[in-house]
Design an enzyme around this catalytic site. Structure first.
Site, mmCIF file in Angstrom:
data_model
loop_
_atom_site.group_PDB
_atom_site.id
_atom_site.type_symbol
_atom_site.label_atom_id
_atom_site.label_comp_id
_atom_site.label_asym_id
_atom_site.label_seq_id
_atom_site.Cartn_x
_atom_site.Cartn_y
_atom_site.Cartn_z
ATOM 1 N N CYS A 158 0.856 -1.186 0.000
ATOM 2 C CA CYS A 158 0.000 0.000 0.000
ATOM 3 C C CYS A 158 0.890 1.233 0.000
ATOM 4 O O CYS A 158 1.764 1.380 0.865
ATOM 5 C CB CYS A 158 -0.929 0.010 1.215
ATOM 6 S SG CYS A 158 -1.954 1.502 1.315
ATOM 7 N N GLN A 277 -4.029 9.287 15.950
ATOM 8 C CA GLN A 277 -4.161 9.660 14.549
ATOM 9 C C GLN A 277 -3.121 8.923 13.711
ATOM 10 O O GLN A 277 -2.018 8.639 14.176
ATOM 11 C CB GLN A 277 -4.001 11.165 14.372
ATOM 12 C CG GLN A 277 -5.246 11.962 14.686
ATOM 13 C CD GLN A 277 -5.273 12.445 16.128
ATOM 14 O OE1 GLN A 277 -4.460 12.022 16.944
ATOM 15 N NE2 GLN A 277 -6.199 13.322 16.441
ATOM 16 N N CYS A 401 -12.723 15.824 11.483
ATOM 17 C CA CYS A 401 -12.226 15.139 10.291
ATOM 18 C C CYS A 401 -13.288 15.068 9.200
ATOM 19 O O CYS A 401 -13.098 14.383 8.195
ATOM 20 C CB CYS A 401 -11.735 13.733 10.641
ATOM 21 S SG CYS A 401 -13.020 12.665 11.332
#
Length: 460
Positions: A158, A277, A401
């Site tokens: 990824c 986070q 967010c």
């Protein structure tokens, strides 16, 4: 226009998800992976009224801002939205997205600062969550969900994770091949392996294997030893057919199950369920800005405080900080954090719903008050917004967010929105005791449509 028809059009703007907007034959068509100014060919997949959704077939005249995506499954995997867009353009898109949401949803016309960039635009994520399932032929596969589905797109690596992601995917695939265990089928409920979740904490790795029942993972431990110098492995048992990743039963198979770490001068313990986070660098920028906004003598209420990291930072600077968190495990972690950092008498953790606890906390606190609020993506309950609006705090600091729910909550705080018959409508004559002193997007999630936004309100 007809369904499955192929058309050409000019991209005139962006939708909220970063898709291109094309006006064609009286319809507005949203087509992902386009850039403004491009002429593209697309297939119309759906048309409802005068709104359509299309699939990009080819770019006839590319924008100068178009770049080649490095990921081979970009557009198939549901994780990234903007790899085709150069990074400066991504930052501009996110600033404009926040401003547009505030204006359209919240009725708020305010200056939005340029988005704060991430130092790393690829390889920045410290956590990976991989569903394990089966393909159409019954083979076990590991990857990410396709957009808006639970169909797994197999991946070997990824681009927005560090190189360790490819190693761990290789290790779990080797374990599956050696063990004979099968991926979980959400339709039939058959199969053993459901998810693999890995988080990096200061060079150490917390690995959680989620299975429908107890499995022998000794071969997986051997594989992890070859790639990680320092790791712990937990087995989570989740036999519930619902979509939640984790079940309620945990077993530590290797290591201690957690790692001790220190950040911003705060000692803490991180486990598989600890919220942090995903972008370490931008998290530091965000928290530093929050701390700068809080006076040293303030009493701070930290709503939706999670495991207490920000509450502890606030308590260390200020006289008192109250953290309110509904998840009992997170509140216990916050208590451990308080003890580990000697913050008794300065940091107070309250377990409960914010909407039920915030009124008591605010009425009991004295002195200059600051409210910090970092709710989940769905935003704040309206009772919380009302309590904050009525608290008469010197400052309100919002972290969000999700620009859409931020716009709704901020509109209620500033009275640009009002409730009528249970619905929210724009207020033609807004009056508020607060003024906006700063709106700053921070790019916590490069290559995606998402960003974190920091809003500071000051009492007039």
């Amino acid at each position: 226009m007809i369904k499955n028809g192929e058309y050409e059009g000019l991209v005139e703007g962006f939708g909220t998800d970063g898709e291109g907007i094309i006006k064609k034959e009286g319809a507005t068509v949203f087509v992902p992976f386009c850039l403004v100014g491009e002429c593209v060919r697309f297939k119309l997949l759906k048309l409802k009224g005068n709104v359509g959704y299309g699939k990009l077939l080819s770019v006839l005249s590319p924008s100068p801002q178009r770049v080649e995506p490095p990921c081979p499954v970009f557009g198939k995997c549901g994780g990234c939205d903007l790899q085709h867009m150069e990074y400066a353009a991504q930052l501009d898109f996110k600033r404009k997205s926040v401003a547009a949401a505030l204006a359209k949803i919240g009725g708020i016309e305010a200056e939005v600062s340029p988005a704060v960039p991430s130092d790393e635009i690829y390889g920045y994520r410290n956590k990976i969550s991989l569903p394990i399932g089966i393909d159409g032929a019954g083979n076990t596969i590991v990857g990410f969900y396709a957009r808006r589905t639970h169909r797994i797109v197999p991946v070997q690596a990824c681009a927005i994770h560090s190189g360790w992601a490819a190693d761990v995917i290789s290790a779990v695939n080797a374990f599956i091949g050696a063990s004979g265990l099968k991926g979980y089928d959400e339709v039939s409920g058959k199969g053993e392996l459901r998810h693999l979740v890995v988080r990096e904490v200061k060079g150490a790795f917390i690995v959680a294997l989620v299975a429908a029942k107890v499995v022998d993972a000794s071969a997986f431990i051997d594989g992890l030893k070859k790639i990680f110098g320092k790791f712990t492995l937990l087995l989570n048992i989740n036999s519930n057919p619902a979509n939640a990743i984790f079940g309620g039963e945990w077993r530590v198979l290797y290591g201690d199950g957690f790692f001790a770490a220190e950040e911003f001068g705060i000692k803490y313990s991180a486990g598989a369920n600890t919220f942090l986070q995903v972008n370490d660098g931008v998290r530091g920028k965000l928290y530093s800005r929050v701390i700068e906004e809080v006076p040293e003598n303030a009493v701070v209420v930290d709503a939706y405080s999670g495991g207490g990291m920000l509450t502890a930072m606030l308590a260390k600077k200020c006289g008192k900080a109250f953290g309110i968190e509904v998840v009992a495990e997170a509140s216990r972690c916050a208590d451990e954090l308080k003890a580990a950092n000697g913050l008794e008498g300065r940091m107070f953790n309250i377990c409960g719903k914010v909407e039920e606890k915030i009124g008591d906390v605010l009425s009991a606190s004295e002195g200059a008050r600051v409210i910090v609020c970092d709710p989940p993506r769905k935003g704040m309950e309206r009772s919380v917004v009302r309590a904050i609006a009525e608290a008469d705090a010197e400052k309100i600091i919002l972290i969000s967010c999700n620009p859409a729910t931020l716009a709704r909550d901020l509109g209620l705080l500033l009275n640009t929105l009002e409730e009528k018959d249970g619905a929210l409508v724009k207020n033609p004559s807004p009056q508020s005791r607060y003024s906006v002193t700063g709106i700053t997007p921070l790019d916590m999630f490069p290559q995606t449509k998402w960003c974190e936004t920091l809003v500071v309100l000051k009492r007039k």
